[in-house]
Design a protein around this motif. Structure first.
Motif, short mmCIF file in Angstrom:
data_model
loop_
_atom_site.label_atom_id
_atom_site.label_comp_id
_atom_site.label_asym_id
_atom_site.label_seq_id
_atom_site.Cartn_x
_atom_site.Cartn_y
_atom_site.Cartn_z
N LYS A 1 0.90 -1.31 -0.04
CA LYS A 1 0.02 0.02 0.13
C LYS A 1 0.85 1.21 0.05
N ASP A 2 0.21 2.48 -0.36
CA ASP A 2 0.95 3.52 -0.22
C ASP A 2 2.23 3.77 -1.21
N GLY A 3 2.17 2.70 -2.59
CA GLY A 3 3.19 2.95 -3.28
C GLY A 3 4.66 2.26 -2.94
N LYS A 4 4.74 1.62 -1.71
CA LYS A 4 5.89 1.16 -1.15
C LYS A 4 6.07 -0.23 -1.73
N LYS A 5 7.41 -0.77 -1.82
CA LYS A 5 7.60 -1.96 -2.23
C LYS A 5 8.55 -2.84 -1.36
N TYR A 6 8.42 -4.31 -1.35
CA TYR A 6 9.35 -5.00 -0.56
C TYR A 6 9.87 -6.11 -1.45
N SER A 7 11.20 -6.20 -1.27
CA SER A 7 12.00 -7.17 -1.90
C SER A 7 11.45 -8.59 -1.47
N THR A 8 11.16 -9.51 -2.63
CA THR A 8 11.01 -10.55 -2.08
C THR A 8 11.40 -11.93 -2.77
N GLY A 9 10.78 -13.18 -3.03
CA GLY A 9 11.33 -14.24 -3.76
C GLY A 9 10.74 -15.48 -3.04
N TYR A 10 11.46 -16.51 -3.44
CA TYR A 10 10.84 -18.06 -2.87
C TYR A 10 11.62 -17.83 -1.33
N TYR A 11 10.60 -18.81 -0.31
CA TYR A 11 11.27 -18.96 0.80
C TYR A 11 12.39 -20.21 0.88
N LEU A 12 13.44 -20.03 1.54
CA LEU A 12 14.55 -20.96 1.31
C LEU A 12 14.29 -22.17 1.90
N ASN A 13 13.63 -22.25 3.21
CA ASN A 13 13.24 -23.54 3.96
C ASN A 13 11.67 -24.15 3.15
N GLU A 14 11.04 -23.38 2.49
CA GLU A 14 9.76 -23.73 1.91
C GLU A 14 9.89 -24.20 0.55
N PHE A 15 11.07 -23.99 0.00
CA PHE A 15 11.58 -24.70 -1.13
C PHE A 15 12.50 -26.08 -1.12
N VAL A 16 13.47 -25.79 -0.27
CA VAL A 16 14.50 -26.87 0.06
C VAL A 16 13.85 -28.11 0.79
N VAL A 17 13.32 -27.65 1.71
CA VAL A 17 12.98 -29.07 2.67
C VAL A 17 11.79 -29.79 1.81
#
Length: 288
Positions: free
Chosen positions: A44-60
């Protein structure tokens, strides 16, 4: 990492859409791993958050699939290299074990398939009959592109129609919205908070399913200057409920895995190990 400063409370805690064919004599079958192509989330309010896949949610879960004899195939919207959310490279998601975190990071770096992704369009063109299941890891990235991706909607519907296991974790279950007739309209309505989103939900394949997803309480714990740096445009729990799912959450940061028919969903990173075991068991039990 500044995203999670929740301390000890946290530590306590993917003709041809038909019956799958065997992948090869050496494999129990191919599993489609669907990932995002996104690296930033609009807040909201034009802000951004750097993201991607979550390490343990992918690897495990991925590692459990490989060790159980399944053959992963990774695909995303652009066919590019998925990026990892840097905030997920944290020992808190591995029971506070730094060695386990380092091992998982090294494992992810060694997954060559992350550099050889297929496009979701290519998967649709080829058909999904060669896959015994589909797995979607989380992180906030799926909330950027996968939730409205029409190709993913076709893919998920094919798995739903054939009853093949569909495993999704954390923010990942939001991708079920891609199977809506007008996912774009639904999401725009959720962002606008105009009370009309449900009008876009008719015929959704997952209506009436019990699911879980990153809870509103957990999301709110991350919002603000010490976490996301702002507020999400809408909460996943509200969106899935508005589309017609029955969303069940447990206390923040506790493992929660729900199985309803072919669908296996898990609440957040701390559910990764249980989720991986349940998903592999579901694949093994599925009729080939």
């Amino acid at each position: 990492m500044k995203l999670f400063k929740l301390g000890a409370a946290l530590l306590a805690a993917f003709t041809a859409f038909a019956v799958p064919h065997a992948a090869s004599a050496a494999s129990k079958g191919k599993v489609l791993v669907v990932m995002s192509s996104a690296s930033s989330l609009d807040l909201k309010d034009g802000k951004k958050y750097s993201t991607g896949y979550y390490l343990n949610e992918f690897v495990v879960p991925y590692r459990k699939l490989v060790e159980a004899g399944y053959e992963p195939v990774i695909a995303n919207p652009k066919g590019d290299v998925p990026v990892m959310d840097p905030n997920s490279n944290n020992k808190m998601f591995f029971g506070g074990d730094e060695a386990a975190r380092a091992d998982a990071y090294k494992y992810a770096q060694g997954v060559d398939l992350l550099k050889k992704t297929k496009t979701l369009a290519a998967v649709v063109a080829e058909g999904t009959s060669g896959y015994v299941g589909v797995f979607v890891p989380g992180g906030h990235a799926p909330m950027v592109d996968l939730l409205t991706d029409k190709n993913l909607g076709r893919i998920l519907t094919s798995f739903h129609d054939s009853g093949r296991p569909t495993g999704i974790i954390c923010h990942g279950p939001i991708v079920l919205l891609s199977a809506l007739g007008d996912a774009d309209g639904f999401v725009k309505s959720m962002i606008a908070n105009d009370g009309k989103a449900n009008s876009f939900a008719k015929g959704w394949p997952y209506a009436g399913y019990r699911v879980t997803v990153f809870s509103t309480g957990e999301e709110q714990a991350l919002e603000g200057p010490g976490g996301l740096g702002g507020n999400v445009q809408f909460y996943p729990v509200n969106a899935l409920a508005e589309a017609g799912a029955h969303v069940d959450s447990v206390a923040n940061w506790h493992s929660n895995v729900i199985v309803d028919r072919e669908l296996i969903t898990a609440q957040q990173p701390f559910s990764a190990a249980e989720f991986g075991d349940v998903f592999v068991a579901k694949l093994k039990a599925a009729k080939r």
